[in-house]
Design an enzyme around this catalytic site. Structure first.
Site, mmCIF file in Angstrom:
data_model
loop_
_atom_site.group_PDB
_atom_site.id
_atom_site.type_symbol
_atom_site.label_atom_id
_atom_site.label_comp_id
_atom_site.label_asym_id
_atom_site.label_seq_id
_atom_site.Cartn_x
_atom_site.Cartn_y
_atom_site.Cartn_z
ATOM 1 N N GLY A 94 3.973 34.609 10.559
ATOM 2 C CA GLY A 94 4.793 33.712 11.378
ATOM 3 C C GLY A 94 6.216 33.637 10.865
ATOM 4 O O GLY A 94 6.513 32.832 9.979
ATOM 5 N N HIS A 146 -19.708 -14.702 19.163
ATOM 6 C CA HIS A 146 -19.599 -13.737 18.068
ATOM 7 C C HIS A 146 -19.818 -14.373 16.693
ATOM 8 O O HIS A 146 -19.999 -13.663 15.711
ATOM 9 C CB HIS A 146 -18.214 -13.077 18.105
ATOM 10 C CG HIS A 146 -17.991 -12.226 19.322
ATOM 11 N ND1 HIS A 146 -18.678 -11.054 19.540
ATOM 12 C CD2 HIS A 146 -17.177 -12.380 20.396
ATOM 13 C CE1 HIS A 146 -18.296 -10.517 20.680
ATOM 14 N NE2 HIS A 146 -17.386 -11.307 21.228
ATOM 15 N N GLU A 187 8.679 8.264 7.511
ATOM 16 C CA GLU A 187 9.960 8.837 7.942
ATOM 17 C C GLU A 187 10.392 8.248 9.295
ATOM 18 O O GLU A 187 11.556 7.875 9.481
ATOM 19 C CB GLU A 187 9.816 10.355 8.046
ATOM 20 C CG GLU A 187 11.034 11.101 8.528
ATOM 21 C CD GLU A 187 10.723 12.574 8.723
ATOM 22 O OE1 GLU A 187 11.043 13.107 9.806
ATOM 23 O OE2 GLU A 187 10.152 13.187 7.797
ATOM 24 N N LYS A 224 0.855 14.369 4.359
ATOM 25 C CA LYS A 224 2.051 14.788 5.083
ATOM 26 C C LYS A 224 2.225 13.976 6.371
ATOM 27 O O LYS A 224 3.344 13.607 6.754
ATOM 28 C CB LYS A 224 1.974 16.277 5.418
ATOM 29 C CG LYS A 224 3.127 16.816 6.292
ATOM 30 C CD LYS A 224 4.491 16.590 5.643
ATOM 31 C CE LYS A 224 5.604 17.425 6.256
ATOM 32 N NZ LYS A 224 5.806 17.293 7.699
ATOM 33 N N SER A 271 7.269 19.511 3.466
ATOM 34 C CA SER A 271 8.328 18.639 3.970
ATOM 35 C C SER A 271 9.688 19.065 3.438
ATOM 36 O O SER A 271 9.822 19.473 2.291
ATOM 37 C CB SER A 271 8.068 17.182 3.572
ATOM 38 O OG SER A 271 9.122 16.363 4.039
ATOM 39 N N HIS A 280 3.543 10.660 5.353
ATOM 40 C CA HIS A 280 4.953 10.887 4.990
ATOM 41 C C HIS A 280 5.808 10.828 6.249
ATOM 42 O O HIS A 280 6.847 10.161 6.298
ATOM 43 C CB HIS A 280 5.100 12.244 4.304
ATOM 44 C CG HIS A 280 6.512 12.756 4.227
ATOM 45 N ND1 HIS A 280 7.167 13.309 5.325
ATOM 46 C CD2 HIS A 280 7.397 12.801 3.206
ATOM 47 C CE1 HIS A 280 8.393 13.651 4.985
ATOM 48 N NE2 HIS A 280 8.551 13.354 3.702
ATOM 49 N N ASN A 281 5.371 11.524 7.291
ATOM 50 C CA ASN A 281 6.143 11.562 8.531
ATOM 51 C C ASN A 281 6.168 10.210 9.230
ATOM 52 O O ASN A 281 7.165 9.840 9.847
ATOM 53 C CB ASN A 281 5.590 12.634 9.465
ATOM 54 C CG ASN A 281 5.966 14.035 9.026
ATOM 55 O OD1 ASN A 281 6.281 14.267 7.858
ATOM 56 N ND2 ASN A 281 5.938 14.971 9.947
#
Length: 476
Positions: free
Chosen positions: A10, A455, A191, A184, A130, A187-188
């Site tokens: 890639g 409940h 961000e 990750k 990253s 992390h994003n």
């Protein structure tokens, strides 16, 4: 000719930059792209690094060029394309070979792929990378999930290419299967929250204080010299000061206010909700991006509803308010990081990863988008208190929250009264106020749930009755 130490499939922007980084650090690398022209172009432009690169035009040639056990980085669009590439590779691989997905994959896909290869003799690494294009080329932060043995096979290469913080490489093995891609993802998510909070502060400066882009850039530049020192604050100063080459106007004033997103922020929110962990800053940031994309609807709504009917944004002491904005942004950022680490802590228990929180903070100190000065302080806080329930109750961060709480409260109040949207900043304040209150208001929710659905509820006095008297008179 000696075999390559690692392979990469890639050769898009990220793949090309990562391959050049690997080659530049003295590692021989084989490269392959689905279109032969892309491989030839990449190799032709590699310059002095050609000696370390083995360009391959067929899968057979590519696999044969790598030293067994063969680690192969797949750097293509996340999703079904990765599964298809893996199926193409499988017939050519041998026992011990490692397929490495270095894209922004959903960690659940990574877990599925890891499990599918478990008894095949092959193995899988989900590797969070990253730092964007620049990081890939010169040193990213790298988060690895897979077997520890497979990590040891690639550790030397990854250590050589990772960003360095005071000579400490920003790469680590974090656990089995999807651990690296999960970290990750969070992390994003952090961000997203960080960027949204910065945008809200920018909005207060632009629309509240009527400052120009260049003036706001100066403010962020001064903050970058203090406790807010970070990559995102640094680049915010730069984008605010940049001029459009065509008109000479600030480029930021000409950019359409529609923010894109690729899914990792949304995944962070979904997984936080799945585990019952509040990540309100990330939620607010994802929602804000979604609202930003509704440009036409927003413009129509402004014509119908108008902007809030408020007076002039009044600030008695401008310098004091600027200091409040700095402290408020610090407080809100602490909230976002605390939420992110809390989600990772819950996931670590749920998936049996034993995620090392101090290590995660350490490998985020350089290379990644959210790198900042206080990640060092987070590392120290979790090293001293590895079992802390939340970052904000560690001694150092508890002191910071207490110090900045008033500023955040004043900034959010001023913005709300001035009709300026601050969903992420307000979410941080709400998070702090909810988390620190020993006696909240969920008792009335439990009463409601028992009333309409029987409940049940727990009692603070320990009595045995766990249902209310709703049916014996209070309900008519």
């Amino acid at each position: 000719m000696s075999q390559a130490e690692i392979g990469l499939i890639g050769l898009g922007v990220m793949g090309s930059n990562l391959a050049l980084n690997i080659a530049e650090k003295g590692n021989r690398i084989a490269v392959f792209n689905r279109t032969v022209e892309a491989t030839r172009k990449f190799y032709a432009e590699a310059g002095a690094l050609k000696e370390q690169i083995v360009p391959c035009e067929t899968i057979e040639e590519f696999v044969a060029a790598i030293r067994p056990p063969r680690p192969i980085i797949i750097m293509i669009k996340a999703g079904e394309a990765v599964d298809q590439q893996m199926e193409i590779l499988k017939p050519y691989l041998a026992k011990g070979d490692i397929m490495i997905d270095a894209g922004n994959a959903n960690f659940r896909d990574t877990m599925r792929r890891f499990e599918a290869l478990k008894d095949s003799g092959l193995t899988f690494i989900g590797m969070g990378v990253s730092g964007g294009e620049e990081g890939a080329r010169h040193g990213p932060s790298i988060m690895v999930g897979g077997t520890e043995d497979s990590y040891r096979r690639v550790e030397k290469v990854l250590t050589s290419i990772a960003a360095k913080y005071e000579n400490d490489p920003c790469v680590a093995w974090l656990g089995e299967n999807g651990a690296g891609h999960f970290v990750k993802t969070i992390h994003n998510g952090i961000e997203y929250a960080d960027m949204q909070m910065i945008a809200e502060i920018y909005g207060i400066l632009r629309d509240g204080l009527k400052m120009s882009a260049a003036e706001i850039g100066e403010v962020f530049g001064s903050w970058n010299k203090g406790r807010l020192n970070s990559y995102l604050i640094e680049i915010t100063e730069k984008v605010l000061k940049a001029a459009d080459p065509l008109t000479g106007k600030p480029i930021v004033d000409l950019i359409l206010d529609k923010a894109g997103q690729k899914g990792t922020g949304k995944w962070s929110v979904i997984e936080a909700q799945n585990m019952g962990i509040p990540a309100t800053g990330i939620e607010a940031a994802v929602a804000a991006r979604s609202i930003s994309s509704m440009k036409e609807e927003r413009e129509a709504a402004e014509k119908i509803l108008g902007l809030p009917s408020v007076g002039e944004f009044a600030v008695a002491d401008r310098n004091a308010f600027l200091k409040d904005l700095e402290s408020a942004l610090l407080a809100a950022k602490i909230g976002a990081y605390a939420q992110g680490f809390a989600v990772m802590s819950a996931a670590s228990k749920e998936f049996g990863w034993n995620l090392p929180m101090p290590t995660i903070a350490k490998i985020w100190r350089a290379g990644c988008i959210i790198r900042s000065q206080f990640l060092d302080e987070i590392t120290t806080a979790f090293t001293k208190a590895p079992d802390a329930a939340n970052l904000i109750v560690t001694p150092a961060f508890a002191a910071m929250v207490k110090e900045t709480d008033g500023a955040l409260r004043r900034v959010v109040s001023a913005a709300v009264l001035g009709g300026l949207p601050v969903p992420a900043l307000a979410s941080a304040l709400g998070y702090f106020d909810s988390y620190r209150r020993g006696r909240g208001t969920a008792n009335v929710i439990q009463a409601q749930r028992d009333f309409f659905g029987a409940h049940g509820f727990d009692r603070i006095d320990g009595a045995d009755s766990h249902h209310g008297p709703w049916g014996s008179g209070l309900n008519g």
